[in-house]
Design a protein around this motif. Structure first.
Motif, mmCIF file in Angstrom:
data_model
loop_
_atom_site.group_PDB
_atom_site.id
_atom_site.type_symbol
_atom_site.label_atom_id
_atom_site.label_comp_id
_atom_site.label_asym_id
_atom_site.label_seq_id
_atom_site.Cartn_x
_atom_site.Cartn_y
_atom_site.Cartn_z
ATOM 1 N N UNK A 1 -12.406 -3.261 -5.637
ATOM 2 C CA UNK A 1 -12.266 -3.860 -6.835
ATOM 3 C C UNK A 1 -10.630 -3.886 -7.287
ATOM 4 N N UNK A 2 -9.865 -4.098 -6.365
ATOM 5 C CA UNK A 2 -8.452 -4.348 -6.555
ATOM 6 C C UNK A 2 -7.842 -5.496 -5.940
ATOM 7 N N UNK A 3 -8.650 -6.731 -6.453
ATOM 8 C CA UNK A 3 -8.549 -8.169 -5.971
ATOM 9 C C UNK A 3 -7.203 -8.900 -6.391
ATOM 10 N N UNK A 4 -6.329 -8.218 -7.450
ATOM 11 C CA UNK A 4 -5.210 -9.041 -7.740
ATOM 12 C C UNK A 4 -4.086 -8.263 -7.440
ATOM 13 N N UNK B 1 14.313 8.040 -13.278
ATOM 14 C CA UNK B 1 13.373 7.926 -14.182
ATOM 15 C C UNK B 1 12.361 6.532 -13.739
ATOM 16 N N UNK B 2 13.049 5.664 -13.199
ATOM 17 C CA UNK B 2 12.276 4.272 -12.831
ATOM 18 C C UNK B 2 11.717 4.519 -11.508
ATOM 19 N N UNK B 3 12.348 5.399 -10.525
ATOM 20 C CA UNK B 3 11.766 5.907 -9.327
ATOM 21 C C UNK B 3 10.365 6.701 -9.411
ATOM 22 N N UNK B 4 10.667 7.619 -10.387
ATOM 23 C CA UNK B 4 9.491 8.653 -10.600
ATOM 24 C C UNK B 4 8.395 8.019 -11.192
ATOM 25 N N UNK B 5 8.576 6.952 -12.138
ATOM 26 C CA UNK B 5 7.608 6.266 -12.741
ATOM 27 C C UNK B 5 6.718 5.365 -11.715
ATOM 28 N N UNK B 6 7.485 4.784 -10.592
ATOM 29 C CA UNK B 6 6.852 3.855 -9.684
ATOM 30 C C UNK B 6 6.130 4.684 -8.755
ATOM 31 N N UNK B 7 6.639 5.849 -8.348
ATOM 32 C CA UNK B 7 5.733 7.124 -7.606
ATOM 33 C C UNK B 7 4.560 7.648 -8.197
ATOM 34 N N UNK B 8 4.490 7.671 -9.682
ATOM 35 C CA UNK B 8 3.473 8.285 -10.265
ATOM 36 C C UNK B 8 2.233 7.126 -10.551
ATOM 37 N N UNK B 9 2.477 6.152 -10.459
ATOM 38 C CA UNK B 9 1.583 4.921 -10.966
ATOM 39 C C UNK B 9 0.796 4.592 -9.627
ATOM 40 N N UNK B 10 -0.329 4.900 -9.364
ATOM 41 C CA UNK B 10 -1.034 4.606 -8.171
ATOM 42 C C UNK B 10 -1.112 3.213 -7.846
ATOM 43 N N UNK B 11 -1.374 2.290 -8.863
ATOM 44 C CA UNK B 11 -1.363 1.098 -8.612
ATOM 45 C C UNK B 11 -0.226 0.222 -8.097
ATOM 46 N N UNK C 1 8.642 -5.005 -7.898
ATOM 47 C CA UNK C 1 7.604 -4.252 -7.818
ATOM 48 C C UNK C 1 6.167 -4.902 -7.377
ATOM 49 N N UNK C 2 5.490 -4.286 -6.330
ATOM 50 C CA UNK C 2 4.457 -4.973 -5.845
ATOM 51 C C UNK C 2 3.142 -3.959 -6.298
ATOM 52 N N UNK C 3 2.226 -4.521 -6.921
ATOM 53 C CA UNK C 3 1.041 -3.895 -7.748
ATOM 54 C C UNK C 3 -0.343 -4.533 -7.323
ATOM 55 N N UNK C 4 -1.373 -3.675 -7.282
ATOM 56 C CA UNK C 4 -2.775 -4.008 -6.865
ATOM 57 C C UNK C 4 -3.573 -3.546 -7.892
ATOM 58 N N UNK C 5 -4.211 -4.321 -8.687
ATOM 59 C CA UNK C 5 -5.121 -4.017 -9.887
ATOM 60 C C UNK C 5 -6.237 -5.009 -9.745
ATOM 61 N N UNK C 6 -7.387 -4.457 -10.525
ATOM 62 C CA UNK C 6 -8.599 -5.388 -10.546
ATOM 63 C C UNK C 6 -8.512 -6.725 -11.098
#
Length: 153
Positions: free
Chosen positions: A64-67, A85-95, A110-115
């Protein structure tokens, strides 16, 4: 450990990139080594840091992560506190699958995978609450022409 790769090491790495579950017997047969000699080579490659880890690649559509979304981020802050702060935020957000500091007009990619788009908006809201950015724009992937984890050895 300072290790030089020979042609057999490179063949082992190429094969393991394609299928890390291959047995040492099969891997050895494909590169012309005994099982034990192959195991020693793989172990040496791991200890030298050539092999970082072994993973399973999951089909994102099946879970269910097709986008895929690429965020182009510009900031007017370049100090170490903002970067931490930015590096921590990117590490903490699993998407967030990848975050890169760039040269040129763009500061970060930034590369993201979401539904879907709604899930992207939720992620975007979460990110801007955590990190101040001058500009953030998104591009949604329409078609994936090539996606690989294999390095050209």
């Amino acid at each position: 450990m300072n290790m030089q790769l020979d042609p057999i090491d490179r063949r082992i790495l190429r094969l393991l990139q394609r299928d890390a579950s291959v047995s040492h017997d099969d891997l050895g047969a494909q590169v012309g080594l005994s099982r034990n000699a192959c195991w020693r080579r793989v172990r040496a490659l791991e200890q030298a840091g050539f092999i970082k880890k072994r993973v399973v690649l999951i089909d994102p559509d099946q879970v269910g992560l097709g986008l895929t979304v690429f965020l182009m981020i510009r900031t007017d802050r370049h100090g170490p506190d903002w970067l931490d702060q930015f590096a921590k935020a990117t590490r903490d957000i699993p998407e967030i699958l990848g975050a890169y500091r760039m040269t040129g007009d763009l500061d970060y990619l930034v590369r993201v995978r979401v539904a879907d788009v709604a899930a992207y908006d939720t992620l975007y809201q979460k990110l801007i609450r955590r990190v101040e950015m001058a500009d953030c724009s998104a591009s949604f992937v329409m078609e994936e022409l090539k996606e690989t984890t294999e390095l050209p050895l």
